[in-house]
Motif scaffolding. Structure first.
Motif, PDB file in Angstrom:
ATOM      1  N   LYS A  40       0.908  -1.199   0.047  1.00 26.01           N
ATOM      2  CA  LYS A  40      -0.088   0.052  -0.172  1.00 26.01           C
ATOM      3  C   LYS A  40       0.779   1.256   0.063  1.00 26.01           C
ATOM      4  CE  LYS A  40      -3.654   2.088   2.477  1.00 26.01           C
ATOM      5  NZ  LYS A  40      -4.499   2.057   3.504  1.00 26.01           N
ATOM      6  N   ARG A  41       1.906   1.082   0.800  1.00 25.69           N
ATOM      7  CA  ARG A  41       2.873   2.452   0.893  1.00 25.69           C
ATOM      8  C   ARG A  41       3.398   2.543  -0.580  1.00 25.69           C
ATOM      9  NH1 ARG A  41       4.479   0.217   5.990  1.00 25.69           N
ATOM     10  NH2 ARG A  41       3.103   0.962   7.646  1.00 25.69           N
ATOM     11  N   ILE A  42       3.907   1.521  -1.096  1.00 29.11           N
ATOM     12  CA  ILE A  42       4.745   1.401  -2.299  1.00 29.11           C
ATOM     13  C   ILE A  42       3.634   1.762  -3.411  1.00 29.11           C
ATOM     14  CG2 ILE A  42       5.781   0.096  -4.052  1.00 29.11           C
ATOM     15  CD1 ILE A  42       7.194  -1.626  -2.019  1.00 29.11           C
ATOM     16  N   ASP A  43       2.466   1.651  -3.352  1.00 23.99           N
ATOM     17  CA  ASP A  43       1.423   2.126  -4.429  1.00 23.99           C
ATOM     18  C   ASP A  43       1.318   3.577  -4.265  1.00 23.99           C
ATOM     19  OD1 ASP A  43       0.969  -0.347  -5.371  1.00 23.99           O
ATOM     20  OD2 ASP A  43      -0.909  -0.832  -4.191  1.00 23.99           O
ATOM     21  N   LYS A  44       1.298   4.074  -3.099  1.00 23.18           N
ATOM     22  CA  LYS A  44       1.164   5.545  -2.725  1.00 23.18           C
ATOM     23  C   LYS A  44       2.189   6.294  -3.318  1.00 23.18           C
ATOM     24  CE  LYS A  44      -0.088   9.579  -0.356  1.00 23.18           C
ATOM     25  NZ  LYS A  44       0.887  10.484  -1.430  1.00 23.18           N
ATOM     26  N   LEU A  45       3.654   5.755  -3.300  1.00 21.95           N
ATOM     27  CA  LEU A  45       4.766   6.154  -3.797  1.00 21.95           C
ATOM     28  C   LEU A  45       4.652   6.367  -5.340  1.00 21.95           C
ATOM     29  CD1 LEU A  45       7.528   7.546  -3.341  1.00 21.95           C
ATOM     30  CD2 LEU A  45       8.296   5.020  -3.093  1.00 21.95           C
ATOM     31  N   MET A  46       3.946   5.269  -5.931  1.00 22.71           N
ATOM     32  CA  MET A  46       4.003   5.031  -7.428  1.00 22.71           C
ATOM     33  C   MET A  46       2.865   6.228  -7.719  1.00 22.71           C
ATOM     34  SD  MET A  46       6.072   2.793  -8.442  1.00 22.71           S
ATOM     35  CE  MET A  46       6.802   1.665  -8.026  1.00 22.71           C
ATOM     36  N   GLN A  47       1.965   6.297  -7.038  1.00 25.09           N
ATOM     37  CA  GLN A  47       0.891   7.486  -7.574  1.00 25.09           C
ATOM     38  C   GLN A  47       1.584   8.625  -7.444  1.00 25.09           C
ATOM     39  OE1 GLN A  47      -2.109   6.884  -8.965  1.00 25.09           O
ATOM     40  NE2 GLN A  47      -2.184   9.058  -9.055  1.00 25.09           N
ATOM     41  N   ASP A  48       2.706   8.846  -6.527  1.00 26.00           N
ATOM     42  CA  ASP A  48       3.119   9.994  -6.484  1.00 26.00           C
ATOM     43  C   ASP A  48       4.236  10.559  -7.673  1.00 26.00           C
ATOM     44  OD1 ASP A  48       2.394  10.572  -3.786  1.00 26.00           O
ATOM     45  OD2 ASP A  48       4.289  10.212  -2.776  1.00 26.00           O
ATOM     46  N   ALA A  49       4.487   9.283  -8.348  1.00 28.15           N
ATOM     47  CA  ALA A  49       5.633   9.519  -9.313  1.00 28.15           C
ATOM     48  C   ALA A  49       4.585   9.790 -10.565  1.00 28.15           C
ATOM     49  CB  ALA A  49       6.175   8.133  -9.656  1.00 28.15           C
ATOM     50  N   VAL A  50       3.365   9.228 -10.484  1.00 26.68           N
ATOM     51  CA  VAL A  50       2.360   9.794 -11.920  1.00 26.68           C
ATOM     52  C   VAL A  50       2.024  11.148 -11.611  1.00 26.68           C
ATOM     53  CG1 VAL A  50       0.127   9.165 -12.650  1.00 26.68           C
ATOM     54  CG2 VAL A  50       1.532   7.243 -12.010  1.00 26.68           C
ATOM     55  N   THR A  51       1.736  11.568 -10.386  1.00 22.12           N
ATOM     56  CA  THR A  51       1.247  12.957 -10.104  1.00 22.12           C
ATOM     57  C   THR A  51       2.446  13.986 -10.566  1.00 22.12           C
ATOM     58  OG1 THR A  51      -0.140  12.314  -8.332  1.00 22.12           O
ATOM     59  CG2 THR A  51       0.569  14.620  -8.315  1.00 22.12           C
ATOM     60  N   PHE A  52       3.731  13.460 -10.276  1.00 20.57           N
ATOM     61  CA  PHE A  52       4.911  14.399 -10.743  1.00 20.57           C
ATOM     62  C   PHE A  52       5.055  14.379 -12.139  1.00 20.57           C
ATOM     63  CE2 PHE A  52       9.444  14.356 -12.147  1.00 20.57           C
ATOM     64  CZ  PHE A  52       9.603  15.681 -11.570  1.00 20.57           C
ATOM     65  N   GLU A  53       4.635  13.282 -12.791  1.00 15.50           N
ATOM     66  CA  GLU A  53       4.895  13.191 -14.249  1.00 15.50           C
ATOM     67  C   GLU A  53       3.919  14.225 -14.978  1.00 15.50           C
ATOM     68  OE1 GLU A  53       5.308   9.401 -16.167  1.00 15.50           O
ATOM     69  OE2 GLU A  53       6.335   8.648 -14.296  1.00 15.50           O
ATOM     70  N   ARG A  54       2.627  14.130 -14.325  1.00 14.69           N
ATOM     71  CA  ARG A  54       1.552  14.999 -14.738  1.00 14.69           C
ATOM     72  C   ARG A  54       1.706  16.258 -14.669  1.00 14.69           C
ATOM     73  NH1 ARG A  54      -2.997  10.678 -13.787  1.00 14.69           N
ATOM     74  NH2 ARG A  54      -2.569   9.315 -15.523  1.00 14.69           N
ATOM     75  N   THR A  55       2.020  16.600 -13.480  1.00 14.37           N
ATOM     76  CA  THR A  55       2.163  18.119 -13.015  1.00 14.37           C
ATOM     77  C   THR A  55       3.254  18.810 -13.709  1.00 14.37           C
ATOM     78  OG1 THR A  55       3.488  17.929 -10.957  1.00 14.37           O
ATOM     79  CG2 THR A  55       1.080  17.896 -10.814  1.00 14.37           C
ATOM     80  N   HIS A  56       4.552  18.065 -13.906  1.00 12.71           N
ATOM     81  CA  HIS A  56       5.662  18.826 -14.606  1.00 12.71           C
ATOM     82  C   HIS A  56       5.635  18.523 -16.057  1.00 12.71           C
ATOM     83  CE1 HIS A  56       6.953  18.645 -10.546  1.00 12.71           C
ATOM     84  NE2 HIS A  56       7.585  19.596 -10.607  1.00 12.71           N
ATOM     85  N   LYS A  57       4.703  17.663 -16.621  1.00  6.33           N
ATOM     86  CA  LYS A  57       4.418  17.467 -18.271  1.00  6.33           C
ATOM     87  C   LYS A  57       5.782  17.212 -18.616  1.00  6.33           C
ATOM     88  CE  LYS A  57       0.960  21.068 -18.422  1.00  6.33           C
ATOM     89  NZ  LYS A  57      -0.251  20.746 -18.139  1.00  6.33           N
ATOM     90  N   LEU A  58       6.439  16.024 -18.245  1.00  3.55           N
ATOM     91  CA  LEU A  58       7.601  15.370 -18.646  1.00  3.55           C
ATOM     92  C   LEU A  58       7.411  15.025 -20.283  1.00  3.55           C
ATOM     93  CD1 LEU A  58       8.550  12.788 -15.911  1.00  3.55           C
ATOM     94  CD2 LEU A  58       9.060  15.407 -15.953  1.00  3.55           C
ATOM     95  N   ASN A  59       8.563  15.552 -20.879  1.00  7.31           N
ATOM     96  CA  ASN A  59       8.615  15.092 -22.456  1.00  7.31           C
ATOM     97  C   ASN A  59       9.248  13.908 -22.503  1.00  7.31           C
ATOM     98  OD1 ASN A  59      11.528  15.585 -22.114  1.00  7.31           O
ATOM     99  ND2 ASN A  59      10.922  17.654 -22.454  1.00  7.31           N
ATOM    100  N   PHE A  60       9.569  13.300 -23.705  1.00 12.31           N
ATOM    101  CA  PHE A  60      10.020  12.052 -23.796  1.00 12.31           C
ATOM    102  C   PHE A  60      11.700  12.074 -23.134  1.00 12.31           C
ATOM    103  CE2 PHE A  60      12.452   9.117 -26.522  1.00 12.31           C
ATOM    104  CZ  PHE A  60      11.641   7.689 -26.304  1.00 12.31           C
TER     105      PHE A  60
END
Length: 107
Positions: A40-60
């Motif tokens: 559950k804690r690892i899933d939360k961390l993975m969700q944080d990664a998704v949030t980071f990618e979306r908020t920072h609009k990572l390019n390729f």
């Protein structure tokens, strides 16, 4: 530096992500947490990664560097290869940022 290539935020996030993942794994095992609690804690961390990618609009380029930095950081910490691959697949599975106007044809 051209913003497209600026990895400052990506490097900071990757280092924090690796540190947090290793901390979750080791502290959870040391406390005797159930595998479901650790997951559950690892899933939360993975969700944080998704949030980071979306908020920072990572390019390729930035996304590729993020995955590479996380992979190398986990490898340096002697994390099992199958877990590194699982994390990498998760990070690669999130969509890239869309470019404004992409997909619109000039007619």
């Amino acid at each position: 530096m051209i913003p497209w290539f600026d990895l400052t935020e990506v490097k900071v996030f990757a280092a924090r992500f690796v540190e947090d993942l290793c901390r979750i794994r080791s502290s959870g095992a040391a406390r005797g947490d159930k595998p479901a609690q650790i997951a559950k804690r690892i899933d939360k961390l993975m969700q944080d990664a998704v949030t980071f990618e979306r908020t920072h609009k990572l390019n390729f380029y930035k996304k590729a560097q993020l995955v590479s930095l996380v992979r190398s950081g986990l490898s340096e910490r002697a994390i099992p290869t199958d877990e590194i691959e699982s994390v990498s697949r998760h990070l690669l599975g999130t969509p890239l940022a869309t470019v404004a106007g992409a997909g619109k044809a000039d007619v």
